[in-house]
Design a protein around this motif. Sequence first.
Motif, short mmCIF file in Angstrom:
data_model
loop_
_atom_site.label_atom_id
_atom_site.label_comp_id
_atom_site.label_asym_id
_atom_site.label_seq_id
_atom_site.Cartn_x
_atom_site.Cartn_y
_atom_site.Cartn_z
N ARG A 31 0.83 -1.21 0.00
CA ARG A 31 0.00 0.00 0.00
C ARG A 31 0.86 1.25 0.00
NH1 ARG A 31 -2.88 -1.04 4.83
NH2 ARG A 31 -3.16 -3.23 4.52
N ARG A 32 1.91 1.23 0.79
CA ARG A 32 2.80 2.40 0.84
C ARG A 32 3.53 2.60 -0.48
NH1 ARG A 32 5.15 3.48 6.79
NH2 ARG A 32 3.23 3.07 7.93
N ILE A 33 3.93 1.51 -1.11
CA ILE A 33 4.58 1.61 -2.42
C ILE A 33 3.61 2.25 -3.41
CG2 ILE A 33 5.41 0.27 -4.40
CD1 ILE A 33 6.66 -1.68 -2.33
N GLY A 34 2.36 1.82 -3.38
CA GLY A 34 1.36 2.41 -4.26
C GLY A 34 1.18 3.90 -4.02
N LEU A 35 1.11 4.28 -2.75
CA LEU A 35 0.99 5.71 -2.41
C LEU A 35 2.18 6.50 -2.92
CD1 LEU A 35 -0.32 5.49 1.27
CD2 LEU A 35 -1.58 6.34 -0.71
N LEU A 36 3.36 5.95 -2.74
CA LEU A 36 4.57 6.66 -3.18
C LEU A 36 4.64 6.74 -4.70
CD1 LEU A 36 7.06 5.19 -0.58
CD2 LEU A 36 6.26 7.54 -0.70
N GLU A 37 4.21 5.70 -5.39
CA GLU A 37 4.20 5.74 -6.86
C GLU A 37 3.22 6.80 -7.36
OE1 GLU A 37 3.41 1.60 -7.69
OE2 GLU A 37 5.56 1.17 -7.95
N LEU A 43 4.20 14.47 -8.64
CA LEU A 43 5.36 15.36 -8.67
C LEU A 43 5.89 15.56 -10.08
CD1 LEU A 43 7.17 13.97 -5.52
CD2 LEU A 43 6.33 16.31 -5.79
N ARG A 44 5.97 14.49 -10.85
CA ARG A 44 6.46 14.61 -12.23
C ARG A 44 5.52 15.45 -13.09
NH1 ARG A 44 8.88 8.50 -12.78
NH2 ARG A 44 10.88 9.03 -11.87
N THR A 45 4.22 15.31 -12.87
CA THR A 45 3.25 16.10 -13.61
C THR A 45 3.41 17.57 -13.29
OG1 THR A 45 1.69 14.25 -13.66
CG2 THR A 45 0.77 16.45 -14.01
N ASP A 46 3.54 17.90 -12.02
CA ASP A 46 3.71 19.29 -11.61
C ASP A 46 5.02 19.85 -12.15
OD1 ASP A 46 2.55 21.49 -9.96
OD2 ASP A 46 4.48 21.31 -8.94
N ARG A 47 6.07 19.06 -12.09
CA ARG A 47 7.36 19.51 -12.62
C ARG A 47 7.26 19.81 -14.11
NH1 ARG A 47 12.29 15.47 -12.58
NH2 ARG A 47 10.92 14.52 -14.10
N ALA A 48 6.59 18.94 -14.86
CA ALA A 48 6.44 19.15 -16.30
C ALA A 48 5.65 20.42 -16.60
CB ALA A 48 5.75 17.93 -16.94
N GLN A 49 4.62 20.68 -15.81
CA GLN A 49 3.84 21.91 -16.00
C GLN A 49 4.70 23.14 -15.72
OE1 GLN A 49 0.58 21.24 -13.33
NE2 GLN A 49 -0.63 20.12 -14.84
#
Length: 63
Positions: A31-37, A43-49
């Motif tokens: 579950r934690r791995i899923g949350l982190l993914e 984060l990557r989406t925000d960085r790209a924007q």
Amino acid sequence: MSFLDDDRPKKPVAHEVGCDLSSLSVEEIDRRIGLLEEEIVRLRTDRAQKQAGRAAADSIFKR
């Protein structure tokens, strides 16, 4: 009325980087791995924007 917001209980942290994992089950770790993914995608989406906005500004002001 922002003073009312301060009285609300804080949402428990789902995962803290570097925390002790020894007491977690395999399912909890999954579950934690899923949350982190999901957070990595966010984060990557925000960085790209932000990079796109910066590139647009650079193209305008560097003429």
